[in-house]
Design an enzyme around this catalytic site. Sequence first.
Site, PDB file in Angstrom:
ATOM      1  CG  ASP A   8      -7.158   3.597  -1.158  1.00 16.46           C
ATOM      2  OD1 ASP A   8      -7.479   2.407  -1.106  1.00 16.46           O
ATOM      3  OD2 ASP A   8      -7.353   4.396  -0.212  1.00 16.46           O
ATOM      4  CE  LYS A  25      -4.501   0.884   0.097  1.00 20.60           C
ATOM      5  NZ  LYS A  25      -5.529   0.140  -0.652  1.00 20.60           N
TER       6      LYS A  25
END
Length: 444
Positions: A165, A125
């Site tokens: 995201d 991430k």
Amino acid sequence: MKILAGVFEQVKLRNPNEPEYLQAVEEVLESLEIVAEKYPHFVKAGIFERIVEPERQIIFRVPWVDDNGNVQVNRGFRVQYNSAIGPYKGGIRFHPSVNLSVIKFLGFEQIFKNSLTGLPMGGGKGGSDFDPKGKSDNEVMRFCQSFMNELYKYVGADVDVPAGDIGVGGREVGYMFGQYKRLTDLYHGVFTGKGLDFGGSLARTQATGYGLVYFVNEMLADVNETLEGKTVLVSGSGNVAIYACEKAQSFGAKVVAMSDSNGYVYDEEGIDLALVKQIKEVERGRIKEYAVRKPSAVYTEGCKGIWTIKTDIALPCATQNEIDEESAKALVAGGCRLVAEGANMPSTPGAIAVYQANGLLYAPGKASNAGGVATSGLEMSQNSIRMSWSFEEVDEKLQGIMKSIYKNASDAAKEFGKDGDLVFGANVAGFLKVAKAMYAQGVV
């Protein structure tokens, strides 16, 4: 956590100021205690100690120039968590709340989410505390280019494949992909969520929201129910929320509320999704505009009240820890019987305890919102073979993956005597695949 108590204590010592990360690790390790008892060779091989420690953490400075000629400085992150079953895979988040704890919690969750899809993707991430809200296209472009000036050294089609995201959509992915190509002279699938004109996949925009509803269908089918006629609350109004609403409506559900970071709208007639799309996708406006244009809707400042609305199903699709114990009790009082997470860890441990104590059907995000990364994996496959599949082909594969995730999580829960506990089932099913790969590859 008898066997794994020492593992969590070590995590707390090493990461004392990272509450989101500690919350995610504790929840997973609680599920894995029984696994440690059944698979002692994993304990001996240090699998649990290794899986909670990222393989690599990258933190870097991101300087950029705003439209007034002022130099701004943000902080960039990429946590490459686990590559046992494939290249690191996970989104990039641009939001003021981003810090190392948030990125690590997201990366840790991503390991299990990606494993559950059945596709060869590891967990990672990234992100920045940059806020794209209110910035011009040129400011966003300059920031993204500066961000990639550092990140490009650590990513690649067979190494680490980022995606979007919160705060990172098609515009931002396009700018970052363009800068990566400029710096490396490589045109390959280093990003997913790309535009359809340069390697993106049909159905990727819809995938997380659609996948969430496909998962809900599987949950309801197990109790001989469907979405037809159900009242639904959806928090958020970004991609996930919009397309969860769209798919739920297509199955006959009535979505009555949506939100953004400022507040929420309640429309007793049912959400007019075309109007939401116009406001959020075209105008980049705030959800309160919906109530201005729709007489049947009421706007309320603040987000927490959305969970007090009477409903059958709640789909939290906004951000982490948006439903606390008090909100969970409000959902129960309002007749809610199913909660499925479209965001990453939107329910606090206290909220989850309320769901379970009251017999709600509950799906954790690592299972129910895996449709986005699943379709990102399908985009990677299309890029590798230089082909594009139709929307229908991708959507059919997505439905199959979500069914498989539900079955695997459900079966794992049954195997360990916890029938119906999808939190436990998702953690265990996701862990076992990764753990077996780590064990087979030795101590690395």
